[in-house]
Design a protein around this motif. Structure first.
Motif, PDB file in Angstrom:
ATOM      1  N   PHE A  67       1.081  -1.058   0.294  1.00 36.32           N
ATOM      2  CA  PHE A  67       0.028   0.071   0.032  1.00 36.32           C
ATOM      3  C   PHE A  67       0.553   1.504   0.197  1.00 36.32           C
ATOM      4  O   PHE A  67       1.729   1.358   0.575  1.00 36.32           O
ATOM      5  CB  PHE A  67      -1.195  -0.020   1.454  1.00 36.32           C
ATOM      6  N   ARG A  68       0.105   1.948  -0.511  1.00 34.28           N
ATOM      7  CA  ARG A  68       0.977   3.916  -0.391  1.00 34.28           C
ATOM      8  C   ARG A  68      -0.301   4.175   0.815  1.00 34.28           C
ATOM      9  O   ARG A  68      -1.466   3.934   0.706  1.00 34.28           O
ATOM     10  CB  ARG A  68       0.632   4.724  -1.526  1.00 34.28           C
ATOM     11  N   VAL A  69       0.430   4.158   1.636  1.00 30.90           N
ATOM     12  CA  VAL A  69      -0.855   5.557   2.959  1.00 30.90           C
ATOM     13  C   VAL A  69      -0.369   6.835   2.839  1.00 30.90           C
ATOM     14  O   VAL A  69       0.388   7.069   2.915  1.00 30.90           O
ATOM     15  CB  VAL A  69       0.411   4.530   4.232  1.00 30.90           C
ATOM     16  N   ARG A  70      -1.489   6.957   3.547  1.00 28.23           N
ATOM     17  CA  ARG A  70      -1.236   8.568   3.666  1.00 28.23           C
ATOM     18  C   ARG A  70      -2.226   9.207   4.774  1.00 28.23           C
ATOM     19  O   ARG A  70      -3.783   8.156   5.676  1.00 28.23           O
ATOM     20  CB  ARG A  70      -2.784   9.049   1.827  1.00 28.23           C
ATOM     21  N   PHE A  71      -2.235   9.559   5.993  1.00 30.72           N
ATOM     22  CA  PHE A  71      -1.863  10.141   7.110  1.00 30.72           C
ATOM     23  C   PHE A  71      -2.829  11.511   6.849  1.00 30.72           C
ATOM     24  O   PHE A  71      -2.111  12.611   6.790  1.00 30.72           O
ATOM     25  CB  PHE A  71      -1.032   9.902   8.291  1.00 30.72           C
ATOM     26  N   VAL A  72      -4.281  11.384   7.601  1.00 28.11           N
ATOM     27  CA  VAL A  72      -4.832  13.225   7.299  1.00 28.11           C
ATOM     28  C   VAL A  72      -5.200  13.214   8.784  1.00 28.11           C
ATOM     29  O   VAL A  72      -6.618  12.319   9.605  1.00 28.11           O
ATOM     30  CB  VAL A  72      -6.026  13.487   6.506  1.00 28.11           C
ATOM     31  N   PHE A  73      -5.201  13.987   9.095  1.00 27.98           N
ATOM     32  CA  PHE A  73      -5.736  14.191  10.590  1.00 27.98           C
ATOM     33  C   PHE A  73      -5.503  16.085  11.313  1.00 27.98           C
ATOM     34  O   PHE A  73      -5.152  16.745  10.462  1.00 27.98           O
ATOM     35  CB  PHE A  73      -4.578  14.089  11.796  1.00 27.98           C
ATOM     36  N   ASP A  74      -7.749  16.035  10.910  1.00 27.63           N
ATOM     37  CA  ASP A  74      -7.949  17.703  11.440  1.00 27.63           C
ATOM     38  C   ASP A  74      -8.798  17.569  12.934  1.00 27.63           C
ATOM     39  O   ASP A  74      -9.591  16.986  13.135  1.00 27.63           O
ATOM     40  CB  ASP A  74      -8.732  18.163  10.116  1.00 27.63           C
ATOM     41  N   GLU A  75      -8.024  18.729  13.260  1.00 29.43           N
ATOM     42  CA  GLU A  75      -9.345  19.266  14.701  1.00 29.43           C
ATOM     43  C   GLU A  75      -9.645  19.726  13.741  1.00 29.43           C
ATOM     44  O   GLU A  75     -10.057  20.697  13.727  1.00 29.43           O
ATOM     45  CB  GLU A  75      -7.851  20.719  15.261  1.00 29.43           C
ATOM     46  N   THR A  76     -11.712  19.824  14.724  1.00 34.41           N
ATOM     47  CA  THR A  76     -12.566  19.988  13.854  1.00 34.41           C
ATOM     48  C   THR A  76     -13.872  21.274  15.432  1.00 34.41           C
ATOM     49  O   THR A  76     -14.422  21.728  15.204  1.00 34.41           O
ATOM     50  CB  THR A  76     -13.257  18.435  13.189  1.00 34.41           C
ATOM     51  N   ALA A  80     -12.374  22.264  24.851  1.00 33.84           N
ATOM     52  CA  ALA A  80     -11.815  23.519  26.436  1.00 33.84           C
ATOM     53  C   ALA A  80     -11.662  25.033  25.962  1.00 33.84           C
ATOM     54  O   ALA A  80     -11.599  24.952  25.116  1.00 33.84           O
ATOM     55  CB  ALA A  80     -11.052  23.133  26.671  1.00 33.84           C
ATOM     56  N   PRO A  81     -12.529  26.042  26.632  1.00 32.98           N
ATOM     57  CA  PRO A  81     -12.217  27.316  27.121  1.00 32.98           C
ATOM     58  C   PRO A  81     -10.938  28.040  26.740  1.00 32.98           C
ATOM     59  O   PRO A  81      -9.987  27.118  27.272  1.00 32.98           O
ATOM     60  CB  PRO A  81     -13.133  27.484  28.325  1.00 32.98           C
ATOM     61  N   GLY A  82     -10.625  28.794  25.864  1.00 32.90           N
ATOM     62  CA  GLY A  82      -9.503  29.594  25.017  1.00 32.90           C
ATOM     63  C   GLY A  82      -8.416  28.681  24.082  1.00 32.90           C
ATOM     64  O   GLY A  82      -7.348  28.647  23.794  1.00 32.90           O
ATOM     65  N   TYR A  83      -9.220  27.158  24.335  1.00 29.58           N
ATOM     66  CA  TYR A  83      -7.800  26.425  23.851  1.00 29.58           C
ATOM     67  C   TYR A  83      -8.170  26.701  21.701  1.00 29.58           C
ATOM     68  O   TYR A  83      -8.861  26.937  20.888  1.00 29.58           O
ATOM     69  CB  TYR A  83      -8.999  24.729  23.293  1.00 29.58           C
ATOM     70  N   GLN A  84      -7.024  26.401  21.172  1.00 35.20           N
ATOM     71  CA  GLN A  84      -6.736  27.197  19.759  1.00 35.20           C
ATOM     72  C   GLN A  84      -6.232  25.796  19.600  1.00 35.20           C
ATOM     73  O   GLN A  84      -5.150  24.769  19.188  1.00 35.20           O
ATOM     74  CB  GLN A  84      -5.151  28.259  19.714  1.00 35.20           C
ATOM     75  N   PRO A  85      -7.209  24.698  17.852  1.00 35.60           N
ATOM     76  CA  PRO A  85      -7.191  23.978  17.608  1.00 35.60           C
ATOM     77  C   PRO A  85      -6.067  24.161  16.855  1.00 35.60           C
ATOM     78  O   PRO A  85      -5.389  25.281  16.123  1.00 35.60           O
ATOM     79  CB  PRO A  85      -8.658  23.990  16.636  1.00 35.60           C
ATOM     80  N   LYS A  86      -5.098  23.362  16.868  1.00 37.30           N
ATOM     81  CA  LYS A  86      -3.974  23.015  15.993  1.00 37.30           C
ATOM     82  C   LYS A  86      -3.650  22.875  14.772  1.00 37.30           C
ATOM     83  O   LYS A  86      -5.138  22.615  13.962  1.00 37.30           O
ATOM     84  CB  LYS A  86      -2.797  22.444  16.731  1.00 37.30           C
ATOM     85  N   ALA A  87      -3.052  23.705  13.549  1.00 32.99           N
ATOM     86  CA  ALA A  87      -2.940  23.256  12.439  1.00 32.99           C
ATOM     87  C   ALA A  87      -3.264  21.264  11.635  1.00 32.99           C
ATOM     88  O   ALA A  87      -2.678  20.671  12.769  1.00 32.99           O
ATOM     89  CB  ALA A  87      -1.052  23.774  11.700  1.00 32.99           C
ATOM     90  N   PRO A  88      -3.835  21.756  10.785  1.00 35.31           N
ATOM     91  CA  PRO A  88      -3.995  20.133  10.180  1.00 35.31           C
ATOM     92  C   PRO A  88      -2.604  19.263   9.377  1.00 35.31           C
ATOM     93  O   PRO A  88      -1.740  19.992   9.525  1.00 35.31           O
ATOM     94  CB  PRO A  88      -4.371  20.271   8.218  1.00 35.31           C
ATOM     95  N   GLN A  89      -2.388  18.014  10.208  1.00 38.03           N
ATOM     96  CA  GLN A  89      -1.570  17.286  10.225  1.00 38.03           C
ATOM     97  C   GLN A  89      -1.386  16.337   8.272  1.00 38.03           C
ATOM     98  O   GLN A  89      -2.146  15.741   8.223  1.00 38.03           O
ATOM     99  CB  GLN A  89      -1.467  16.674  11.424  1.00 38.03           C
ATOM    100  N   ARG A  90      -0.416  15.783   7.544  1.00 40.11           N
ATOM    101  CA  ARG A  90      -0.535  15.232   6.846  1.00 40.11           C
ATOM    102  C   ARG A  90       0.727  14.451   6.606  1.00 40.11           C
ATOM    103  O   ARG A  90       2.576  15.305   6.387  1.00 40.11           O
ATOM    104  CB  ARG A  90      -0.612  16.496   5.453  1.00 40.11           C
ATOM    105  N   SER A  91       0.891  13.686   6.338  1.00 42.16           N
ATOM    106  CA  SER A  91       1.939  13.211   6.190  1.00 42.16           C
ATOM    107  C   SER A  91       1.740  11.218   4.952  1.00 42.16           C
ATOM    108  O   SER A  91       0.406  11.554   4.682  1.00 42.16           O
ATOM    109  CB  SER A  91       2.142  12.660   7.533  1.00 42.16           C
ATOM    110  N   GLY A  92       2.079  10.397   5.194  1.00 47.33           N
ATOM    111  CA  GLY A  92       2.090   9.046   4.025  1.00 47.33           C
ATOM    112  C   GLY A  92       3.379   8.331   4.366  1.00 47.33           C
ATOM    113  O   GLY A  92       4.774   8.925   4.612  1.00 47.33           O
ATOM    114  N   GLY A  93       3.911   6.874   3.780  1.00 47.54           N
ATOM    115  CA  GLY A  93       4.812   6.507   2.919  1.00 47.54           C
ATOM    116  C   GLY A  93       4.272   5.105   2.811  1.00 47.54           C
ATOM    117  O   GLY A  93       3.422   5.283   1.923  1.00 47.54           O
TER     118      GLY A  93
END
Length: 344
Positions: A67-76, A80-93
């Motif tokens: 397989f070629r694998v693609r990893f995709v993660f998004d904070e949606t 919690a009060p005051g929390y700033q969602p982090k940047a999307p993450q993309r990678s693969g292998g």
């Protein structure tokens, strides 16, 4: 693989599952069209059997391959009060998935990364997934490195499969239970709510939360298969209270390929599979002796992984690694083992 290379491999495992993209892009925009021809794994079964045990088994076995694998993660969502969602993450292998055991009610799939970087080929034993039909118990993660063996209600286990996921050195990570469904031309399994340690992509980068609560879904597709994760990042306070920090959606897509040389991965496994079988056996013996235990450091611990990878390198070079050497590593990291009668 020399010791510096072992350390580099651990770093690569972290990097391959968490590098942000240079340009934000939606997961859908990167996916090719599904192949026009596809034969579902259960197509050859009589119609009456296409929603039962044998169809479940064929669906699990269909996750093996190249397989070629693609990893995709998004904070949606920030929970919690005051929390700033982090940047999307993309990678693969590029990843090889081998069937290393099939006893009918138990199927074990071993993932092996085989990645070409310039002129170098990196082969790294990756995660492992064990599937058990109608399990009597599950090794559940509780948080802060603690695992506990939990009995499964027979009514819940009936017709269900557990998926138990292990770290690159066969340390436990998490376990869930659910049923395969074979409906509308789709074969998919969905877990119950499962607590997990921090993912490797964030273990070395973040300390603002301590666990994930996850519903996992594995779906076969005409192109391969997809692992979707509905994640909630949870803060575990010292007084036992908890705070949900953020919601995250993860998509790990496994697309079958035929243009990559996975020979080095198969050669690595040929040379080391006997050693890793001994490691799995000693972990299992430790679980049986310790229904509740704490891994120190937590399951992602790079020092422990480095020790096992160093032993695997020796095994790959033809040395015999005794069970006593394996047990010594487990004992150092929280799972004391008495001398085994089978220890050479």
């Amino acid at each position: 693989m020399r010791l510096p290379a072992i350390a580099a491999s651990v770093v690569l495992l972290t990097a391959c599952a968490g590098t942000p993209p240079k340009k934000p892009a939606s997961a859908a925009a990167t996916l090719p069209a599904a192949p026009a021809r596809y034969t579902p794994p259960c197509a050859g079964l009589p119609p009456a059997e296409r929603s039962g045990y044998e169809c479940d088994r064929r669906s699990i076995l269909a996750m093996a391959g190249e397989f070629r694998v693609r990893f995709v993660f998004d904070e949606t969502a920030a929970l919690a009060p005051g929390y700033q969602p982090k940047a999307p993450q993309r990678s693969g292998g590029t990843e090889l998935v081998e069937v290393v055991r099939d006893d009918g009610d138990t199927i074990v799939l071993q993932h092996i990364l085989v990645m070409k970087m310039g002129e170098d080929v990196h082969v790294i034993k990756h995660w492992r997934q064990d599937w058990h039909y109608q399990p009597a118990s599950l090794l559940r993660y509780r948080g802060n490195g603690r695992f506990e063996t939990e009995a499964v209600d027979p009514a819940v286990a009936s017709g269900a499969w557990s998926q138990v996921v292990y770290e690159v050195d066969d340390a436990p990570r998490y376990a869930g239970i659910g049923r395969w469904r074979h409906e509308a031309g789709v074969d998919a399994w969905e877990s119950d709510l499962t607590r997990r340690p921090l993912p490797r992509r964030e273990f070395t980068k973040r300390s603002d939360y301590q666990a994930l609560d996850v519903v996992n879904r594995h779906t076969l597709t005409p192109a391969g298969w997809v692992h979707e994760q509905d994640n909630t990042k949870v803060v575990l306070h010292a007084d036992g209270s908890e705070q949900a920090l953020a919601r995250e959606h993860g998509i790990n897509s496994y697309t079958r390929i035929g243009d990559h040389d996975f020979g080095p991965g198969r050669e690595y496994w040929r040379k080391t599979q006997a050693y890793w079988a001994d490691v799995r056996a000693e972990w299992a013996r430790a679980f049986a002796l310790h229904p509740s235990f704490v891994l120190s450091p937590e399951p992602n611990g790079e020092a422990r992984i480095g020790e096992f990878f160093a032993q695997a390198e020796r095994a790959g070079n033809g040395e015999t690694i005794s069970r006593a050497e394996i047990d010594a590593v487990l004992t150092r990291y929280g799972l004391a083992l008495p001398e085994s009668a089978t220890t050479p």
